[in-house]
Design a protein around this motif. Sequence first.
Motif, PDB file in Angstrom:
ATOM      1  N   THR A 233       0.819  -1.218   0.000  1.00 39.66           N
ATOM      2  CA  THR A 233       0.000   0.000   0.000  1.00 39.66           C
ATOM      3  C   THR A 233       0.846   1.258   0.000  1.00 39.66           C
ATOM      4  OG1 THR A 233      -1.767  -1.165   1.179  1.00 39.66           O
ATOM      5  CG2 THR A 233      -1.828   1.244   1.197  1.00 39.66           C
ATOM      6  N   VAL A 234       1.855   1.305   0.854  1.00 36.76           N
ATOM      7  CA  VAL A 234       2.693   2.497   0.951  1.00 36.76           C
ATOM      8  C   VAL A 234       3.408   2.766  -0.369  1.00 36.76           C
ATOM      9  CG1 VAL A 234       4.701   3.513   2.077  1.00 36.76           C
ATOM     10  CG2 VAL A 234       3.009   2.293   3.447  1.00 36.76           C
ATOM     11  N   VAL A 235       3.944   1.722  -0.975  1.00 38.30           N
ATOM     12  CA  VAL A 235       4.634   1.875  -2.258  1.00 38.30           C
ATOM     13  C   VAL A 235       3.659   2.322  -3.336  1.00 38.30           C
ATOM     14  CG1 VAL A 235       5.919   0.661  -4.064  1.00 38.30           C
ATOM     15  CG2 VAL A 235       6.383   0.174  -1.655  1.00 38.30           C
ATOM     16  N   ARG A 236       2.495   1.678  -3.386  1.00 35.54           N
ATOM     17  CA  ARG A 236       1.497   2.013  -4.398  1.00 35.54           C
ATOM     18  C   ARG A 236       1.060   3.469  -4.277  1.00 35.54           C
ATOM     19  NH1 ARG A 236      -1.702  -1.680  -3.127  1.00 35.54           N
ATOM     20  NH2 ARG A 236      -3.292  -0.562  -1.949  1.00 35.54           N
ATOM     21  N   GLU A 237       0.773   3.897  -3.058  1.00 32.53           N
ATOM     22  CA  GLU A 237       0.336   5.276  -2.851  1.00 32.53           C
ATOM     23  C   GLU A 237       1.458   6.263  -3.171  1.00 32.53           C
ATOM     24  OE1 GLU A 237      -1.121   5.370   1.142  1.00 32.53           O
ATOM     25  OE2 GLU A 237      -3.060   4.454   0.613  1.00 32.53           O
ATOM     26  N   GLY A 238       2.696   5.858  -2.885  1.00 31.67           N
ATOM     27  CA  GLY A 238       3.825   6.723  -3.211  1.00 31.67           C
ATOM     28  C   GLY A 238       3.998   6.895  -4.708  1.00 31.67           C
ATOM     29  N   ILE A 239       3.824   5.805  -5.464  1.00 32.75           N
ATOM     30  CA  ILE A 239       3.935   5.884  -6.916  1.00 32.75           C
ATOM     31  C   ILE A 239       2.817   6.752  -7.489  1.00 32.75           C
ATOM     32  CG2 ILE A 239       3.830   4.560  -9.058  1.00 32.75           C
ATOM     33  CD1 ILE A 239       5.062   2.212  -7.491  1.00 32.75           C
ATOM     34  N   VAL A 240       1.597   6.560  -6.969  1.00 32.61           N
ATOM     35  CA  VAL A 240       0.470   7.375  -7.434  1.00 32.61           C
ATOM     36  C   VAL A 240       0.744   8.854  -7.171  1.00 32.61           C
ATOM     37  CG1 VAL A 240      -1.947   7.942  -7.026  1.00 32.61           C
ATOM     38  CG2 VAL A 240      -1.253   5.543  -7.198  1.00 32.61           C
ATOM     39  N   MET A 241       1.278   9.173  -6.001  1.00 32.81           N
ATOM     40  CA  MET A 241       1.579  10.561  -5.660  1.00 32.81           C
ATOM     41  C   MET A 241       2.646  11.133  -6.591  1.00 32.81           C
ATOM     42  SD  MET A 241       2.722  12.121  -1.968  1.00 32.81           S
ATOM     43  CE  MET A 241       1.268  11.344  -1.226  1.00 32.81           C
ATOM     44  N   LEU A 242       3.693  10.325  -6.856  1.00 34.09           N
ATOM     45  CA  LEU A 242       4.758  10.775  -7.754  1.00 34.09           C
ATOM     46  C   LEU A 242       4.219  11.031  -9.151  1.00 34.09           C
ATOM     47  CD1 LEU A 242       7.723  11.204  -8.624  1.00 34.09           C
ATOM     48  CD2 LEU A 242       7.879   8.720  -8.964  1.00 34.09           C
ATOM     49  N   LEU A 243       3.432  10.107  -9.673  1.00 34.85           N
ATOM     50  CA  LEU A 243       2.916  10.263 -11.032  1.00 34.85           C
ATOM     51  C   LEU A 243       2.010  11.484 -11.150  1.00 34.85           C
ATOM     52  CD1 LEU A 243       2.101   6.571 -12.081  1.00 34.85           C
ATOM     53  CD2 LEU A 243       4.215   7.866 -12.374  1.00 34.85           C
ATOM     54  N   GLY A 244       1.319  11.808 -10.060  1.00 33.40           N
ATOM     55  CA  GLY A 244       0.458  12.983 -10.077  1.00 33.40           C
ATOM     56  C   GLY A 244       1.218  14.283 -10.264  1.00 33.40           C
ATOM     57  N   LEU A 245       2.517  14.252 -10.004  1.00 32.64           N
ATOM     58  CA  LEU A 245       3.354  15.445 -10.152  1.00 32.64           C
ATOM     59  C   LEU A 245       4.037  15.527 -11.513  1.00 32.64           C
ATOM     60  CD1 LEU A 245       5.085  15.332  -6.640  1.00 32.64           C
ATOM     61  CD2 LEU A 245       3.100  16.700  -7.317  1.00 32.64           C
ATOM     62  N   LEU A 246       3.927  14.456 -12.284  1.00 28.63           N
ATOM     63  CA  LEU A 246       4.657  14.385 -13.547  1.00 28.63           C
ATOM     64  C   LEU A 246       3.801  14.857 -14.716  1.00 28.63           C
ATOM     65  CD1 LEU A 246       6.377  10.898 -13.096  1.00 28.63           C
ATOM     66  CD2 LEU A 246       7.339  13.161 -12.643  1.00 28.63           C
ATOM     67  N   PRO A 247       4.404  15.565 -15.655  1.00 28.64           N
ATOM     68  CA  PRO A 247       3.648  16.029 -16.824  1.00 28.64           C
ATOM     69  C   PRO A 247       3.340  14.879 -17.770  1.00 28.64           C
ATOM     70  CG  PRO A 247       5.987  16.536 -17.082  1.00 28.64           C
ATOM     71  CD  PRO A 247       5.818  15.996 -15.690  1.00 28.64           C
ATOM     72  N   GLY A 248       2.184  14.935 -18.365  1.00 35.12           N
ATOM     73  CA  GLY A 248       1.845  13.965 -19.395  1.00 35.12           C
ATOM     74  C   GLY A 248       1.247  12.671 -18.892  1.00 35.12           C
ATOM     75  N   LEU A 249       1.042  12.547 -17.560  1.00 38.00           N
ATOM     76  CA  LEU A 249       0.478  11.325 -17.005  1.00 38.00           C
ATOM     77  C   LEU A 249      -0.740  11.634 -16.154  1.00 38.00           C
ATOM     78  CD1 LEU A 249       3.707   9.453 -15.793  1.00 38.00           C
ATOM     79  CD2 LEU A 249       2.602   9.328 -18.024  1.00 38.00           C
ATOM     80  N   GLU A 250      -1.726  10.762 -16.218  1.00 48.71           N
ATOM     81  CA  GLU A 250      -2.918  10.870 -15.378  1.00 48.71           C
ATOM     82  C   GLU A 250      -3.223   9.498 -14.784  1.00 48.71           C
ATOM     83  OE1 GLU A 250      -7.752  11.704 -15.710  1.00 48.71           O
ATOM     84  OE2 GLU A 250      -6.472  11.795 -17.502  1.00 48.71           O
ATOM     85  N   VAL A 251      -3.144   9.370 -13.461  1.00 52.26           N
ATOM     86  CA  VAL A 251      -3.460   8.111 -12.808  1.00 52.26           C
ATOM     87  C   VAL A 251      -4.976   7.965 -12.732  1.00 52.26           C
ATOM     88  CG1 VAL A 251      -3.233   6.729 -10.718  1.00 52.26           C
ATOM     89  CG2 VAL A 251      -1.326   8.161 -11.470  1.00 52.26           C
ATOM     90  N   VAL A 252      -5.497   6.892 -13.334  1.00 50.61           N
ATOM     91  CA  VAL A 252      -6.943   6.688 -13.350  1.00 50.61           C
ATOM     92  C   VAL A 252      -7.374   5.542 -12.437  1.00 50.61           C
ATOM     93  CG1 VAL A 252      -7.207   7.663 -15.655  1.00 50.61           C
ATOM     94  CG2 VAL A 252      -6.781   5.201 -15.396  1.00 50.61           C
ATOM     95  N   GLY A 253      -6.406   4.803 -11.884  1.00 53.49           N
ATOM     96  CA  GLY A 253      -6.759   3.709 -10.995  1.00 53.49           C
ATOM     97  C   GLY A 253      -5.528   3.082 -10.382  1.00 53.49           C
ATOM     98  N   ALA A 254      -5.726   2.329  -9.316  1.00 51.88           N
ATOM     99  CA  ALA A 254      -4.637   1.629  -8.642  1.00 51.88           C
ATOM    100  C   ALA A 254      -5.147   0.292  -8.139  1.00 51.88           C
ATOM    101  CB  ALA A 254      -4.085   2.471  -7.488  1.00 51.88           C
ATOM    102  N   ALA A 255      -4.295  -0.732  -8.221  1.00 53.08           N
ATOM    103  CA  ALA A 255      -4.688  -2.091  -7.834  1.00 53.08           C
ATOM    104  C   ALA A 255      -3.633  -2.705  -6.938  1.00 53.08           C
ATOM    105  CB  ALA A 255      -4.891  -2.954  -9.088  1.00 53.08           C
ATOM    106  N   GLY A 256      -4.073  -3.638  -6.082  1.00 49.64           N
ATOM    107  CA  GLY A 256      -3.179  -4.266  -5.133  1.00 49.64           C
ATOM    108  C   GLY A 256      -2.712  -5.654  -5.529  1.00 49.64           C
ATOM    109  N   ASP A 257      -3.215  -6.187  -6.643  1.00 45.17           N
ATOM    110  CA  ASP A 257      -2.741  -7.476  -7.137  1.00 45.17           C
ATOM    111  C   ASP A 257      -3.148  -7.623  -8.596  1.00 45.17           C
ATOM    112  OD1 ASP A 257      -5.418  -8.681  -7.369  1.00 45.17           O
ATOM    113  OD2 ASP A 257      -5.372  -8.809  -5.183  1.00 45.17           O
TER     114      ASP A 257
END
Length: 226
Positions: free
Chosen positions: A18-42
């Motif tokens: 969970t911590v890693v997944r949420e960290g990646i989502v947070m990082l991608l939210g700061l990057l240009p050209g990317l939009e996180v539309v979902g996250a999965a745990g498996d």
Amino acid sequence: MTEGGKKPARVVVVDDQTVVREGIVMLLGLLPGLEVVGAAGDGEEAVRLVGELAPDVVLMDLRMPRCDGVEATRRIRSQYPGTQVVVLTTFADDESLFPALRAGARGYLTKDAGGDEIVRAVESVLSGDAGLSPSIQRRLLERLSQPEPPPAPAAEAPDGLTVRETEVLVLIAEGLSNQEIARRLHVSTATVKTHINNLFAKTGLKDRAQAVRYAYGKGLVRPPAN
């Protein structure tokens, strides 16, 4: 919209921590050209989300419960070919890398990748290229530069041995250690030990000396010419 009116790449993040997944989502939210539309745990959840959301790219972890990243990648590429997969994992060993690429992943990054590297990988796979980190590119070149494993014996393997078990037996007879066999066949030493245990059980052999005699006796290895 990004600069120039280009739509951002729609991304699903997959990681069982969970911590890693949420960290990646947070990082991608700061990057240009990317939009996180979902996250999965498996992997199971990843395949379901891809079916629901039709993202452009999945950032896929490999070692997860229920359905691992390789199987999830295979199912996504089979069922939803419009979605590309970029592996994002801690592991860069052959037994992680090559199954993922064979399953259809177009990119492969390790988790020490920076934001710019992730953006480049996503852009690369969406343009039809491979999105590989420099370390993974080096690993592929090393693999290609290594000699091919010995061909499987033409004759039928004795005592129900598999092709791989027979290959291991031949290399034992040639005097290679477990570590050397692992490097030659591009597998782990644990895998080599498993093959050895299996072939010993099938043939009734007790040690490597008996294995050498067995291999020569069955004609799997020929004595050197004088």
